[in-house]
Design a protein around this motif. Structure first.
Motif, PDB file in Angstrom:
ATOM      1  N   PRO A 138       0.866  -1.188   0.024  1.00 30.61           N
ATOM      2  CA  PRO A 138       0.159  -0.105   0.105  1.00 30.61           C
ATOM      3  C   PRO A 138       0.835   1.182   0.025  1.00 30.61           C
ATOM      4  O   PRO A 138       1.442   1.602   0.986  1.00 30.61           O
ATOM      5  N   LEU A 139       0.877   1.975  -1.206  1.00 32.54           N
ATOM      6  CA  LEU A 139       1.645   3.237  -1.348  1.00 32.54           C
ATOM      7  C   LEU A 139       0.893   4.627  -1.275  1.00 32.54           C
ATOM      8  O   LEU A 139       1.398   5.666  -1.791  1.00 32.54           O
ATOM      9  N   SER A 140      -0.580   4.477  -0.952  1.00 37.32           N
ATOM     10  CA  SER A 140      -1.501   5.309  -1.123  1.00 37.32           C
ATOM     11  C   SER A 140      -1.460   6.288   0.055  1.00 37.32           C
ATOM     12  O   SER A 140      -1.952   7.350   0.018  1.00 37.32           O
ATOM     13  N   GLY A 141      -1.047   5.741   1.182  1.00 29.91           N
ATOM     14  CA  GLY A 141      -0.902   6.925   2.307  1.00 29.91           C
ATOM     15  C   GLY A 141       0.297   7.605   2.336  1.00 29.91           C
ATOM     16  O   GLY A 141       1.015   7.382   1.632  1.00 29.91           O
ATOM     17  N   GLU A 142       0.292   8.823   3.159  1.00 26.27           N
ATOM     18  CA  GLU A 142       1.312   9.525   3.392  1.00 26.27           C
ATOM     19  C   GLU A 142       2.514   9.297   4.231  1.00 26.27           C
ATOM     20  O   GLU A 142       3.676   9.359   4.134  1.00 26.27           O
ATOM     21  N   HIS A 143       2.160   8.037   5.017  1.00 29.49           N
ATOM     22  CA  HIS A 143       3.185   7.775   5.982  1.00 29.49           C
ATOM     23  C   HIS A 143       3.531   6.265   5.792  1.00 29.49           C
ATOM     24  O   HIS A 143       2.720   5.335   6.012  1.00 29.49           O
ATOM     25  N   ALA A 144       4.742   5.718   6.057  1.00 25.96           N
ATOM     26  CA  ALA A 144       5.318   4.600   6.270  1.00 25.96           C
ATOM     27  C   ALA A 144       6.295   4.288   7.229  1.00 25.96           C
ATOM     28  O   ALA A 144       6.778   5.683   7.674  1.00 25.96           O
ATOM     29  N   ALA A 145       6.412   3.310   7.629  1.00 24.69           N
ATOM     30  CA  ALA A 145       7.496   3.197   8.769  1.00 24.69           C
ATOM     31  C   ALA A 145       8.588   1.899   8.445  1.00 24.69           C
ATOM     32  O   ALA A 145       7.881   1.106   7.840  1.00 24.69           O
ATOM     33  N   VAL A 146       9.615   1.988   8.674  1.00 21.02           N
ATOM     34  CA  VAL A 146      10.522   0.820   8.412  1.00 21.02           C
ATOM     35  C   VAL A 146      11.115   0.497   9.785  1.00 21.02           C
ATOM     36  O   VAL A 146      11.525   1.600  10.496  1.00 21.02           O
ATOM     37  N   ILE A 147      10.857  -0.786  10.187  1.00 23.01           N
ATOM     38  CA  ILE A 147      11.324  -1.121  11.306  1.00 23.01           C
ATOM     39  C   ILE A 147      12.938  -1.713  11.203  1.00 23.01           C
ATOM     40  O   ILE A 147      12.984  -2.752  10.615  1.00 23.01           O
ATOM     41  N   GLY A 148      13.738  -1.314  12.301  1.00 24.70           N
ATOM     42  CA  GLY A 148      15.041  -1.997  11.943  1.00 24.70           C
ATOM     43  C   GLY A 148      16.332  -0.725  11.838  1.00 24.70           C
ATOM     44  O   GLY A 148      15.919   0.204  11.303  1.00 24.70           O
ATOM     45  N   ASN A 149      17.313  -0.860  12.241  1.00 19.45           N
ATOM     46  CA  ASN A 149      18.504  -0.028  11.880  1.00 19.45           C
ATOM     47  C   ASN A 149      19.738  -0.744  11.388  1.00 19.45           C
ATOM     48  O   ASN A 149      20.946  -0.493  11.640  1.00 19.45           O
ATOM     49  N   GLY A 150      19.265  -1.643  10.422  1.00 14.94           N
ATOM     50  CA  GLY A 150      20.321  -2.102   9.485  1.00 14.94           C
ATOM     51  C   GLY A 150      20.444  -1.768   8.391  1.00 14.94           C
ATOM     52  O   GLY A 150      19.696  -1.086   7.961  1.00 14.94           O
ATOM     53  N   ASN A 151      21.082  -2.366   7.433  1.00 15.32           N
ATOM     54  CA  ASN A 151      21.391  -1.799   5.959  1.00 15.32           C
ATOM     55  C   ASN A 151      20.199  -2.303   5.138  1.00 15.32           C
ATOM     56  O   ASN A 151      19.705  -1.295   4.273  1.00 15.32           O
ATOM     57  N   VAL A 152      19.236  -3.213   5.495  1.00 19.15           N
ATOM     58  CA  VAL A 152      18.004  -3.613   4.924  1.00 19.15           C
ATOM     59  C   VAL A 152      16.936  -2.508   5.179  1.00 19.15           C
ATOM     60  O   VAL A 152      16.273  -1.926   4.211  1.00 19.15           O
ATOM     61  N   ALA A 153      16.959  -2.075   6.189  1.00 22.80           N
ATOM     62  CA  ALA A 153      16.063  -0.964   6.566  1.00 22.80           C
ATOM     63  C   ALA A 153      16.379   0.500   5.733  1.00 22.80           C
ATOM     64  O   ALA A 153      15.549   0.894   5.086  1.00 22.80           O
ATOM     65  N   LEU A 154      17.665   0.287   5.686  1.00 19.78           N
ATOM     66  CA  LEU A 154      18.115   1.694   4.900  1.00 19.78           C
ATOM     67  C   LEU A 154      17.807   1.373   3.147  1.00 19.78           C
ATOM     68  O   LEU A 154      17.322   2.559   2.507  1.00 19.78           O
ATOM     69  N   ASP A 155      17.871   0.100   2.755  1.00 28.82           N
ATOM     70  CA  ASP A 155      17.560   0.142   1.190  1.00 28.82           C
ATOM     71  C   ASP A 155      16.082   0.310   1.363  1.00 28.82           C
ATOM     72  O   ASP A 155      15.874   0.917   0.195  1.00 28.82           O
ATOM     73  N   CYS A 156      15.276  -0.157   1.967  1.00 28.14           N
ATOM     74  CA  CYS A 156      13.751  -0.065   2.081  1.00 28.14           C
ATOM     75  C   CYS A 156      13.220   1.507   2.161  1.00 28.14           C
ATOM     76  O   CYS A 156      12.665   1.824   1.103  1.00 28.14           O
ATOM     77  N   ALA A 157      13.916   2.047   2.845  1.00 31.10           N
ATOM     78  CA  ALA A 157      13.562   3.581   3.269  1.00 31.10           C
ATOM     79  C   ALA A 157      13.960   4.250   1.937  1.00 31.10           C
ATOM     80  O   ALA A 157      13.240   5.235   1.483  1.00 31.10           O
ATOM     81  N   ARG A 158      15.062   3.849   1.399  1.00 25.23           N
ATOM     82  CA  ARG A 158      15.758   4.795   0.340  1.00 25.23           C
ATOM     83  C   ARG A 158      14.975   4.320  -0.766  1.00 25.23           C
ATOM     84  O   ARG A 158      14.518   5.465  -1.567  1.00 25.23           O
ATOM     85  N   ILE A 159      14.432   3.205  -1.265  1.00 26.11           N
ATOM     86  CA  ILE A 159      13.802   2.834  -2.300  1.00 26.11           C
ATOM     87  C   ILE A 159      12.473   3.569  -2.183  1.00 26.11           C
ATOM     88  O   ILE A 159      11.739   4.107  -3.250  1.00 26.11           O
ATOM     89  N   LEU A 160      11.980   3.820  -1.014  1.00 26.80           N
ATOM     90  CA  LEU A 160      10.543   4.247  -0.983  1.00 26.80           C
ATOM     91  C   LEU A 160      10.617   5.841  -1.265  1.00 26.80           C
ATOM     92  O   LEU A 160       9.577   6.400  -1.248  1.00 26.80           O
ATOM     93  N   SER A 161      11.920   6.242  -1.213  1.00 21.30           N
ATOM     94  CA  SER A 161      12.136   7.915  -1.199  1.00 21.30           C
ATOM     95  C   SER A 161      12.542   8.265  -2.220  1.00 21.30           C
ATOM     96  O   SER A 161      12.604   9.681  -2.423  1.00 21.30           O
ATOM     97  N   LYS A 162      13.200   7.577  -3.379  1.00 16.88           N
ATOM     98  CA  LYS A 162      13.717   8.054  -4.590  1.00 16.88           C
ATOM     99  C   LYS A 162      12.823   8.574  -5.521  1.00 16.88           C
ATOM    100  O   LYS A 162      11.465   7.859  -5.673  1.00 16.88           O
TER     101      LYS A 162
END
Ligand code: NAP
Length: 435
Positions: A138-162
């Motif tokens: 679901p990408l129709s809301g304004e807010h997402a959360a990524v749980i975790g402070n590893g590189n995979v969390a960074l990958d997911c957050a970055r992909i969602l933000s590019k």
């Protein structure tokens, strides 16, 4: 002649095959098996599509696959088409390099609500893994959360933000690119249950966040210990923490925000039939450095929640499994007589691609110590495996079949992309005229 089966064609599998090939030369044949007709496992399905320099390591694996002593046998699922016990009859040694394909569970209420997605599924979706093509996050809301402070969390957050433009040169699959381009997400909150000094993110990956076109990372300086406390940190971590601190100086005026929320432990996920918010408890570090809840809770709005808290291997019938570690029970890679594990299946889900190289070489040394290069057995290897698979109606593929799939993917590439991946099993087989 000796015959070895390496199960799994990701980095661990290829480094092990390379090591065995070097150790045995012409006195062994090594078959790399994979459940898919496309090789490279984590490189194809896990490494972020905008990290093409990391994916380039597959060129080294091509050299291994093209060696006279090595064959790729795709479209064969161990556990479905052939059992480990059968492989042990056919081969002198079997090395499990099956990785850790499953997301670890959070174990909190609300985790099964629609909108809560494990990183294996989310990463698989944007990387063209056939099991997750229809994930439709679901990408129709304004807010997402990524749980975790590893590189995979960074990958997911970055992909969602590019932006779409920033995916130029990547091999992100078309369905994900279009969905992300239309995404309404403006804030991605990255939840860490501990603090900036406890992150598992590496400098290169963190540094990228400071240079995104439409998104800016946000930190709260109050979450950081005094600057002097960084001095004793291991150099890589010290650099990462320095980068994080630097985010406080960035101009926050961009359309998208990646908010680092430290000392925030997920307690439950709430929503009316789907995820709407995640309740987190403020934490502090206890004497041992673990997260201790303070009792203070608050809600973080999120209609998409990606849990990036680690992975586990898939158990295989007849192979002893370590539930807690999410890997096969093994002693330095040895599971049982002639049966070994390498990579994440051996160690659990940690380390970089390169960590798998010494790991594979070490297990190859163990195999060589148990059956000397130049020694022989009368096990049939690939010949026996192929006869067995044929009797079961299975349709194994080879390395040159993969090259045909790759040619099709390259020919279909969008402008600015190295390939447009085929994302369904049927499409792979149709390309080979075998459906
Ligand atoms: P990871 O590095 O082990 O990080 C997992 C994170 O999840 C940690 O911050 C951990 O926090 C947190 N966590 C675990 N359980 C949790 C829970 N119940 N609630 C909240 N948080 C929880 O795992 P990963 O990010 O999946 O990465 C796996 C491996 O692949 C790593 O070695 C990583 O470096 C590597 N990788 C490398 C790259 C790259 O080089 N570009 C890219 C992706 C992955 P605690 O520390 O508090 O446990």
């Amino acid at each position: 002649m000796r015959h070895f089966a390496v199960v799994g064609s990701g980095p661990a599998g290829f480094y092990t095959a390379e090591a065995l090939d070097k150790a045995y030369g012409e006195s062994a044949r090594i078959d790399i098996l994979d459940r898919y007709p496309v090789p490279y496992g984590l490189i194809r399905f896990g490494v972020a599509p905008d990290h093409q320099s990391l994916k380039a390591v597959s060129k080294r694996y091509d050299k291994v696959a093209e060696s006279a002593g090595v064959d790729f046998i795709g479209n064969v699922a161990v556990g479905r088409d052939v059992s480990v016990a059968e492989l042990l009859e056919l081969y002198d040694a079997v090395i499990l390099a099956v990785g850790s394909p499953h997301s670890r569970k959070l174990g909190i209420p609300g985790e099964d609500l629609p909108g809560v997605i494990g990183s294996a599924e989310f990463v698989g979706w944007y990387n063209g893994h056939p099991d997750y093509t229809d994930l439709d996050p679901p990408l129709s809301g304004e807010h997402a959360a990524v749980i975790g402070n590893g590189n995979v969390a960074l990958d997911c957050a970055r992909i969602l933000s590019k932006t779409r433009h920033e995916f130029e040169g990547s091999d992100i699959v078309g369905h994900a690119l279009d969905a992300l381009d239309a995404s309404a997400i403006r804030t991605v909150t990255i939840l860490g249950r501990r603090g900036p000094h406890q992150i598992a993110m590496t400098p290169k990956e963190l540094g990228e966040l400071g240079h995104l076109e439409a998104a800016v990372p946000i930190v709260d300086p109050a979450d950081f210990p005094p600057l002097a406390a960084d001095a004793p940190l291991e150099p890589g971590l010290r650099k990462s923490v320095g980068l994080l601190r630097g985010f406080a100086d960035l101009d926050p005026d961009k359309p998208k925000r990646m908010v680092f929320d430290f000392f925030a432990k997920p307690v439950r996920i709430e929503g009316d039939g789907k995820a709407e918010r995640i309740i987190v408890e403020r934490t502090e570090l206890d004497e041992a450095g673990a997260a201790r809840g303070t009792g203070e809770t608050y809600a973080v709005p999120a209609s998409l929640i990606v849990s990036a808290i680690g992975y586990s291997s898939a158990p295989i019938d007849g192979v002893p499994y370590d539930e807690r570690g999410g890997k096969f029970l093994n002693d330095g890679g040895r599971i049982a007589d002639r049966l070994y594990a390498v990579g994440w299946a051996r160690r659990g889900p940690s380390g970089t691609i390169g960590t798998n190289r010494p790991d594979g070489y070490e297990v190859a040394d163990q195999v060589a110590a148990a059956m000397a290069p130049g020694s022989a057995s009368d096990r049939p290897g690939a010949k026996g495996l192929k006869a067995l698979l044929e009797s079961r109606g299975a349709m194994p593929t080879d390395y040159y079949d993969w090259r045909k799939i790759e040619e099709t993917e390259t020919a279909n590439a969008r402008p600015g992309s190295p390939r447009e991946k085929l994302v369904r099993h049927d499409d792979w087989l149709r390309t080979l005229g075998r459906s």
